[in-house]
Design a protein around this motif. Structure first.
Motif, PDB file in Angstrom:
ATOM      1  N   LEU A  81      -4.350 -21.885 -15.291  1.00  0.00           N
ATOM      2  CA  LEU A  81      -4.014 -23.122 -15.985  1.00  0.00           C
ATOM      3  C   LEU A  81      -5.214 -23.739 -16.701  1.00  0.00           C
ATOM      4  CD1 LEU A  81      -1.751 -24.724 -13.229  1.00  0.00           C
ATOM      5  CD2 LEU A  81      -1.017 -23.486 -15.271  1.00  0.00           C
ATOM      6  N   ARG A  82      -6.399 -23.188 -16.451  1.00  0.00           N
ATOM      7  CA  ARG A  82      -7.659 -23.740 -16.999  1.00  0.00           C
ATOM      8  C   ARG A  82      -7.755 -25.229 -16.702  1.00  0.00           C
ATOM      9  NH1 ARG A  82      -4.530 -20.275 -19.832  1.00  0.00           N
ATOM     10  NH2 ARG A  82      -4.724 -21.226 -21.883  1.00  0.00           N
ATOM     11  N   LEU A 135      12.425 -22.785 -16.518  1.00  0.00           N
ATOM     12  CA  LEU A 135      11.898 -23.870 -17.337  1.00  0.00           C
ATOM     13  C   LEU A 135      10.692 -23.449 -18.160  1.00  0.00           C
ATOM     14  CD1 LEU A 135      12.195 -26.844 -14.814  1.00  0.00           C
ATOM     15  CD2 LEU A 135      13.521 -26.528 -16.901  1.00  0.00           C
ATOM     16  N   ALA A 136       9.906 -22.507 -17.642  1.00  0.00           N
ATOM     17  CA  ALA A 136       8.690 -22.094 -18.346  1.00  0.00           C
ATOM     18  C   ALA A 136       8.829 -20.736 -18.999  1.00  0.00           C
ATOM     19  CB  ALA A 136       7.519 -22.067 -17.358  1.00  0.00           C
ATOM     20  N   LEU A 145       4.419 -24.918 -17.844  1.00  0.00           N
ATOM     21  CA  LEU A 145       4.426 -24.572 -16.429  1.00  0.00           C
ATOM     22  C   LEU A 145       4.038 -25.772 -15.574  1.00  0.00           C
ATOM     23  CD1 LEU A 145       4.941 -22.083 -14.666  1.00  0.00           C
ATOM     24  CD2 LEU A 145       2.500 -21.605 -14.760  1.00  0.00           C
ATOM     25  N   ILE A 146       3.030 -26.519 -16.021  1.00  0.00           N
ATOM     26  CA  ILE A 146       2.599 -27.700 -15.277  1.00  0.00           C
ATOM     27  C   ILE A 146       3.708 -28.754 -15.245  1.00  0.00           C
ATOM     28  CG2 ILE A 146       0.967 -29.617 -15.249  1.00  0.00           C
ATOM     29  CD1 ILE A 146      -1.119 -27.727 -16.412  1.00  0.00           C
ATOM     30  N   LEU A 147       4.328 -28.990 -16.406  1.00  0.00           N
ATOM     31  CA  LEU A 147       5.395 -29.985 -16.470  1.00  0.00           C
ATOM     32  C   LEU A 147       6.583 -29.569 -15.619  1.00  0.00           C
ATOM     33  CD1 LEU A 147       5.302 -30.893 -20.270  1.00  0.00           C
ATOM     34  CD2 LEU A 147       4.379 -32.204 -18.354  1.00  0.00           C
ATOM     35  N   ALA A 148       6.929 -28.286 -15.644  1.00  0.00           N
ATOM     36  CA  ALA A 148       8.029 -27.801 -14.813  1.00  0.00           C
ATOM     37  C   ALA A 148       7.696 -27.971 -13.338  1.00  0.00           C
ATOM     38  CB  ALA A 148       8.327 -26.339 -15.131  1.00  0.00           C
ATOM     39  N   GLY A 149       6.458 -27.670 -12.966  1.00  0.00           N
ATOM     40  CA  GLY A 149       6.041 -27.832 -11.577  1.00  0.00           C
ATOM     41  C   GLY A 149       6.094 -29.278 -11.127  1.00  0.00           C
ATOM     42  N   CYS A 236       3.778 -12.885 -12.107  1.00  0.00           N
ATOM     43  CA  CYS A 236       3.135 -12.426 -10.865  1.00  0.00           C
ATOM     44  C   CYS A 236       2.524 -13.591 -10.098  1.00  0.00           C
ATOM     45  CB  CYS A 236       2.069 -11.381 -11.181  1.00  0.00           C
ATOM     46  SG  CYS A 236       2.726  -9.768 -11.642  1.00  0.00           S
ATOM     47  N   LEU A 237       1.875 -14.509 -10.822  1.00  0.00           N
ATOM     48  CA  LEU A 237       1.260 -15.647 -10.146  1.00  0.00           C
ATOM     49  C   LEU A 237       2.312 -16.582  -9.560  1.00  0.00           C
ATOM     50  CD1 LEU A 237      -1.750 -16.596 -12.464  1.00  0.00           C
ATOM     51  CD2 LEU A 237      -1.807 -15.495 -10.223  1.00  0.00           C
ATOM     52  N   LEU A 238       3.416 -16.761 -10.264  1.00  0.00           N
ATOM     53  CA  LEU A 238       4.476 -17.619  -9.742  1.00  0.00           C
ATOM     54  C   LEU A 238       5.087 -17.016  -8.476  1.00  0.00           C
ATOM     55  CD1 LEU A 238       6.325 -18.787 -12.982  1.00  0.00           C
ATOM     56  CD2 LEU A 238       4.719 -20.061 -11.579  1.00  0.00           C
TER      57      LEU A 238
END
Length: 330
Positions: A81-82, A135-136, A145-149, A236-238
């Motif tokens: 996500l940097r 969502l992402a 991804l951040i907003l969905a999380g 993979c990370l999810l």
């Protein structure tokens, strides 16, 4: 010149093992480390062997496993996500796993089986993965991804609050709140074997994404130019976070700050590449949680402090110190 990561990793591994070994001699029943070690190798008296093998050893192993998963997931998500503030909770995985456990407690499934709570927690993490992927799905960047999380974590938090609000009796609410504060007390090898495959899969998938995370330091376009498959990396990370962190939260409850703080602690001692941060963060997380779990058993209180509370008390000052030091460098 790129420094060799092997000595540093060995040092962190030795520290984690030392913290776990230290915890074997700590508890309400005073055994001492000599008697605990004798019981561990099968040479002690039956009472000491029962205490070490059935109570303290599973707890020490779970502290190492859960801490490694949280630390490794935090480093991976910060790299992908940097975002230096990213941790496993940013994707909502911890919240959906906690919601699954709360459902098991609220509807009484925990009474029928001691494995109901961890199984429901793992199920909650996997269920929360589905809307996160949907969502992402159409975006390459980390913002969606951040907003969905955040949306999933908020919804799960609302579900937990609703369960507390509608709890049929105060004892049910206390039980839910106690679990949410996190603890490794009264865990057995059943919990170890339940969490082990989830954490092994999660950490394994995370370690395989090192090259892609390094490529992302050049930006998304640069990573694609270097041949990185960002959709596969994200998937993979999810999956790794949902399965691994879900399995960790299932046996420990909600434990914060480990995935956030540990990568910041070990990053100055590495070459700062995301791939070189994964293993040290996992080992550092294992050492930190094993030390925190040993600490909660030394506090002279009538009831053992909750592990999640202690990690927050440890993590906040460390994080503020890192923030002040970073501001000075800037």
């Amino acid at each position: 010149m790129t420094r060799s990561p092997v000595p540093f990793n060995l040092l962190l591994a030795a520290l984690a093992v030392a913290c776990a070994a230290l915890s074997l001699g700590i508890g309400p029943a005073h055994l001492g480390w000599g008697r605990s070690f004798a019981a561990l190798v099968g040479a002690g008296d039956p009472i000491a062997q029962t205490i070490v093998w059935e109570l303290r050893l599973p707890r020490a192993l779970l502290a190492l496993m859960v801490g490694a998963m949280l630390g490794g997931a935090g480093a991976a998500l910060q790299g992908y996500l940097r975002n230096p503030l990213a941790d496993p909770g940013v994707l909502g995985t911890s919240s959906t796993a906690a919601l699954g456990a709360v459902i098991a407690l609220y509807y009484g499934f925990a009474v029928s089986s001691p494995l109901a709570v961890p199984l429901f927690a793992i199920g909650g993490a996997l269920v929360g993965l589905v809307p996160l992927l949907l969502l992402a799905a159409r975006s390459e960047g980390p913002l969606a991804l951040i907003l969905a999380g955040v949306a999933i974590a908020t919804a799960a938090g609302a579900g937990i609050s609703l369960a507390l609000n509608l709890a049929p009796n105060p004892f049910a609410a206390i039980e839910i709140m106690t679990w949410l504060m996190g603890s490794l007390a009264d865990r057995s090898f059943l919990h170890v074997w339940l969490a082990l495959p989830c954490i092994a899969v999660g950490l394994g998938l995370i370690l395989l994404q090192g090259r892609a995370l390094d490529a992302l330091t050049l930006g998304e376009e640069g990573a694609i130019a270097l041949g990185a498959n960002l959709k596969r990396t994200r998937t993979c990370l999810l999956i790794a976070t949902a399965v691994g962190v879900g399995g960790a939260v299932a046996v420990s409850g909600a434990i914060g700050f480990v995935g956030l703080v540990v990568p910041h602690l070990v990053r100055p001692l590495t070459d700062r590449r995301p791939s070189s941060l994964l293993i040290p963060s996992a080992l550092g997380g294992a050492a930190l949680l094993a030390a925190a779990d040993a600490l909660v058993r030394t506090v002279p209180t009538l009831e053992e402090p909750r592990l999640g509370v202690v990690t927050a008390l440890i993590g906040v000052p460390i994080f503020l110190h890192q923030l002040i030091r970073a501001r000075r460098e800037w």
